[in-house]
Design a protein around this motif. Structure first.
Motif, short mmCIF file in Angstrom:
data_model
loop_
_atom_site.label_atom_id
_atom_site.label_comp_id
_atom_site.label_asym_id
_atom_site.label_seq_id
_atom_site.Cartn_x
_atom_site.Cartn_y
_atom_site.Cartn_z
N ASP A 106 0.82 -1.22 0.00
CA ASP A 106 0.00 0.00 0.00
C ASP A 106 0.85 1.26 0.00
O ASP A 106 0.49 2.28 0.61
CB ASP A 106 -0.94 0.01 1.21
N THR A 107 1.97 1.21 -0.69
CA THR A 107 2.89 2.36 -0.71
C THR A 107 3.33 2.61 -2.15
O THR A 107 4.12 1.85 -2.70
CB THR A 107 4.12 2.09 0.17
N LYS A 108 2.82 3.67 -2.74
CA LYS A 108 3.17 4.01 -4.12
C LYS A 108 4.36 4.95 -4.12
O LYS A 108 4.36 5.98 -3.43
CB LYS A 108 1.98 4.66 -4.83
N VAL A 109 5.39 4.62 -4.88
CA VAL A 109 6.55 5.49 -5.03
C VAL A 109 6.21 6.57 -6.04
O VAL A 109 5.98 6.28 -7.22
CB VAL A 109 7.79 4.69 -5.48
N GLU A 110 6.14 7.81 -5.57
CA GLU A 110 5.77 8.92 -6.45
C GLU A 110 6.97 9.51 -7.17
O GLU A 110 6.82 10.05 -8.28
CB GLU A 110 5.10 10.02 -5.61
N ASN A 111 8.15 9.43 -6.56
CA ASN A 111 9.35 10.04 -7.13
C ASN A 111 10.55 9.16 -6.76
O ASN A 111 10.92 9.07 -5.58
CB ASN A 111 9.52 11.46 -6.61
N VAL A 112 11.14 8.54 -7.74
CA VAL A 112 12.23 7.59 -7.48
C VAL A 112 13.43 8.28 -6.83
O VAL A 112 13.99 7.79 -5.85
CB VAL A 112 12.68 6.90 -8.79
N GLU A 113 13.82 9.41 -7.38
CA GLU A 113 15.00 10.12 -6.85
C GLU A 113 14.80 10.48 -5.38
O GLU A 113 15.68 10.26 -4.54
CB GLU A 113 15.27 11.38 -7.67
N ALA A 114 13.62 11.00 -5.07
CA ALA A 114 13.35 11.42 -3.69
C ALA A 114 13.32 10.21 -2.76
O ALA A 114 13.86 10.26 -1.64
CB ALA A 114 12.03 12.18 -3.63
N SER A 115 12.71 9.13 -3.21
CA SER A 115 12.63 7.93 -2.37
C SER A 115 13.99 7.30 -2.13
O SER A 115 14.28 6.82 -1.03
CB SER A 115 11.69 6.91 -3.01
N MET A 116 14.84 7.32 -3.16
CA MET A 116 16.19 6.78 -2.99
C MET A 116 16.98 7.60 -1.97
O MET A 116 17.66 7.04 -1.10
CB MET A 116 16.93 6.75 -4.34
N LYS A 117 16.85 8.91 -2.09
CA LYS A 117 17.60 9.78 -1.18
C LYS A 117 17.07 9.64 0.25
O LYS A 117 17.85 9.53 1.21
CB LYS A 117 17.47 11.23 -1.64
N GLU A 118 15.75 9.62 0.38
CA GLU A 118 15.14 9.53 1.71
C GLU A 118 15.49 8.21 2.40
O GLU A 118 15.75 8.16 3.60
CB GLU A 118 13.63 9.67 1.60
N GLY A 119 15.50 7.11 1.63
CA GLY A 119 15.75 5.79 2.23
C GLY A 119 17.21 5.40 2.26
O GLY A 119 17.55 4.33 2.80
N GLY A 120 18.09 6.22 1.71
CA GLY A 120 19.51 5.90 1.70
C GLY A 120 19.83 4.68 0.85
O GLY A 120 20.72 3.90 1.20
N PHE A 121 19.15 4.54 -0.28
CA PHE A 121 19.36 3.39 -1.14
C PHE A 121 20.56 3.60 -2.06
O PHE A 121 20.79 4.71 -2.56
CB PHE A 121 18.11 3.10 -1.97
N ASP A 122 21.29 2.54 -2.31
CA ASP A 122 22.48 2.61 -3.16
C ASP A 122 22.17 2.35 -4.63
O ASP A 122 22.97 2.68 -5.50
CB ASP A 122 23.51 1.58 -2.68
N ALA A 123 21.02 1.76 -4.91
CA ALA A 123 20.60 1.49 -6.28
C ALA A 123 19.11 1.20 -6.25
O ALA A 123 18.51 0.99 -5.18
CB ALA A 123 21.36 0.31 -6.88
N ALA A 124 18.49 1.19 -7.43
CA ALA A 124 17.06 0.92 -7.51
C ALA A 124 16.76 0.09 -8.75
O ALA A 124 17.41 0.25 -9.80
CB ALA A 124 16.25 2.21 -7.54
N PHE A 125 15.79 -0.80 -8.62
CA PHE A 125 15.28 -1.55 -9.77
C PHE A 125 13.80 -1.26 -9.88
O PHE A 125 13.03 -1.46 -8.93
CB PHE A 125 15.50 -3.05 -9.60
N LEU A 126 13.38 -0.77 -11.05
CA LEU A 126 11.99 -0.41 -11.28
C LEU A 126 11.30 -1.53 -12.06
O LEU A 126 11.73 -1.89 -13.16
CB LEU A 126 11.90 0.90 -12.07
N ALA A 127 10.24 -2.08 -11.47
CA ALA A 127 9.52 -3.18 -12.09
C ALA A 127 8.02 -2.95 -11.97
O ALA A 127 7.27 -3.80 -11.50
CB ALA A 127 9.92 -4.51 -11.44
N VAL A 128 7.59 -1.76 -12.40
CA VAL A 128 6.17 -1.41 -12.34
C VAL A 128 5.45 -2.13 -13.47
O VAL A 128 5.83 -2.03 -14.63
CB VAL A 128 5.98 0.11 -12.46
N GLY A 129 4.40 -2.85 -13.13
CA GLY A 129 3.65 -3.60 -14.14
C GLY A 129 2.70 -2.71 -14.92
O GLY A 129 2.43 -1.55 -14.56
#
Length: 547
Positions: A200-223
């Motif tokens: 129940d959590t939609k990612v609205e902005n990848v860049e912002a979510s990566m920065k906020e969560g401290g992620f080192d990389a991201a894989f986008l698999a939106v159906g």
């Protein structure tokens, strides 16, 4: 004093070393030498998930089902699921079709996946790396990427906008094809490895979510969950709903609005699934309006066959012109020389109570609005051969990229992206395995194999299909799963049949022991090619001596 013995000298006409003669060392006669090689089986080559099909069938035919399951899990974390929903291109490539019938690869994979669930087999996570990867979408691509990333030891969090994980496996495939306990068990195994799934959590902005969560990389698999629309002149109050909405409401146990005479517009797999669902819910025979002829429908042939078996009516080469009350006006078409439908001006009418539009779906790319480096062209994100977008550290796959939109393709993308992400996080380049020759049918001697008819999976009787959502295709048991696995001909890979050893006229082949195969003694091999000619599976190749 006795003189020293004089060593026997060779007659001047003899120039060979003692112990050798042309009678024995005949290898100098060769113009080409045989070599053992592992060619790529066509089933492996055809699998979008990159499974080593032949290897796991080999374990299965020995009755070592856990080893077979673990071999599958090297590439695909969802074998019980894929054994039910994959369109098995591996079987379409199977060389055994030239002998009798293709190997039932998909049914054996399903059996092995169920064994894994039954006995609670697990896969360990890798040693922690300290890296954290964000995955967007808990469908087959996202689950695959998360699984493989955990095997590398990376921390993984999946963000899913819907209330349950599974993506189109759950929201687009009805329970009669994929029982939810099978899917749930395989998702749970991935979670047990340490993958965190945030629902129940939609990612609205990848860049912002990566920065906020401290992620080192991201894989986008939106159906592809956004239904395509079509403007149809409609008067009256006939309900018009989207096919993907029907299937989603069905999963959520919410009203589907399928009642009375249901009419579906579309010719893909979603249309077939909605029609088969309508059979079960409405008690009427639904009609499916399809623009193309039967042979050119987007739905897979077996999906169409199953729908017809369950009393779905197809109206091919038709398009909807307008809807007036319960009356739907259709325009008849004909297939042109190129197969494309062409209008005729002729019309007919049918009656209906509900119209369902199943005209395909698109991906919502809103999460990339804050990421201008990522290129989106013709409804797809552009990625390089390593699945990375033009924004370093952001990868994409599945329905989001230019490719065939199937579950198996998405699983393959997730695996490939995970390997590329792992290399990226280690500041390395992922090096794929070298390509191998494909073991085509002409390289085999199929007369060496016994005829063995394919094992047919049991199916649910029609009356039970039409009145409930029980799984329509049954399982193999241990006995016929073993038999089916043994139908594999091991195309392109030595299985130690001893044929080469037996036919060599020069005794130039040495057996190395069980599981170790053979080697050539080239001093004695004349290059007659009998071994290569008689190899049943095409695992020997003649190579010119000057190479």
């Amino acid at each position: 004093m006795k003189p020293e013995p004089v060593s026997q000298s060779k007659p001047f006409a003899i120039s060979l070393d003692v112990g050798s003669s042309l009678l024995n060392k005949t290898g100098t006669w060769r113009t080409a030498r045989p070599v053992y090689l592992d060619r790529l089986p066509p089933c492996n080559h055809a699998c979008p998930a990159g499974e080593n099909v032949q290897a796991w069938l080999g374990h299965a035919e020995e009755g070592d089902y856990e080893a077979a399951w673990r071999q599958i899990m090297e590439e695909n974390p969802l074998p019980a699921t894929m054994g039910r929903v994959c369109y098995h291109p591996c079987e379409g490539a199977c060389n055994r079709a030239g002998l009798d019938e293709v190997v039932g690869i998909n049914s054996v994979e399903r059996f092995l996946g169920d064994q894994g669930n039954k006995y609670g087999w697990t896969v360990p996570a890798g040693e922690p790396t300290g890296k954290h990867v964000m995955v967007v979408g808990a469908g087959p691509g996202g689950l695959s990427a998360a699984y493989h990333l955990r095997r590398f030891g990376h921390e993984v969090t999946i963000f899913e906008s819907l209330p349950k994980a599974g993506g189109m496996l759950r929201w687009g495939i009805p329970k009669y094809r994929l029982p939810r306990e099978k899917l749930n068990a395989e998702i749970a195994r991935i979670e047990e490895m340490g993958v965190k799934i945030v629902l129940d959590t939609k990612v609205e902005n990848v860049e912002a979510s990566m920065k906020e969560g401290g992620f080192d990389a991201a894989f986008l698999a939106v159906g592809a969950h956004t239904a395509n629309d079509l403007e149809i002149p409609i008067t009256g109050e006939m309900p018009v709903i989207e096919g993907i909405t029907v299937l989603r409401n069905l999963e959520l146990d919410q009203p589907t609005q399928l009642q009375g005479q249901v009419v579906i517009y579309g010719g893909g797999n979603t249309a077939m699934d909605v029609a088969r669902t309508a059979v079960r819910l409405s008690g009427f025979e639904p009609k499916v309006i399809v623009r193309r002829d039967r042979d050119r429908m987007a739905a897979h042939a077996f999906e169409v066959d199953e729908a017809l078996l369950e009393k779905v009516e197809l109206l091919n080469l038709r398009t909807i012109k307008q809807v007036d009350g319960r009356t739907i006006t259709l325009e008849k078409m004909v297939a042109g020389k190129d197969g494309r439908p062409q209008v005729t001006g002729q019309q007919e009418t049918i009656e209906g109570d509900v119209l369902v539009l199943a005209l395909g779906q698109d991906v919502d790319f809103g999460l990339l609005d804050g990421c201008p480096e990522v290129n989106i062209i013709e409804g797809a994100v552009l990625v390089d051969p390593e699945m990375m977008t033009d924004r370093p550290g952001i990868f994409a796959g599945g329905d989001m990229v230019p490719s065939e939109r199937t579950v198996t393709t998405a699983i393959g993308h997730g695996k490939k992206a995970a390997r590329s992400i792992n290399a990226y996080l280690h500041q390395e380049a992922y090096a794929p395995a070298e390509e191998r020759e494909i073991a085509t049918e002409n390289l085999l001697n199929t007369w060496y194999y016994s005829d063995a008819d394919r094992t047919v999976q049991p199916t649910l009787e029609i009356i039970r299909r039409q009145t409930g959502f029980a799984e329509v295709v049954g399982d193999l048991d241990e006995g016929n799963a073993l038999f089916e696995a043994r139908r594999c001909m091991s195309c392109g890979n030595c299985f130690e049949c001893d044929n080469c050893y037996a036919v060599c006229p020069d005794n130039a082949i040495t057996k190395l022991g069980p599981g170790e195969r053979f080697e050539f003694k080239y001093d004695y091999c004349k290059g007659c090619a009998m071994c290569a000619t008689e190899c049943p599976c095409g695992a020997i190749k003649m190579v010119p001596e000057d190479i």
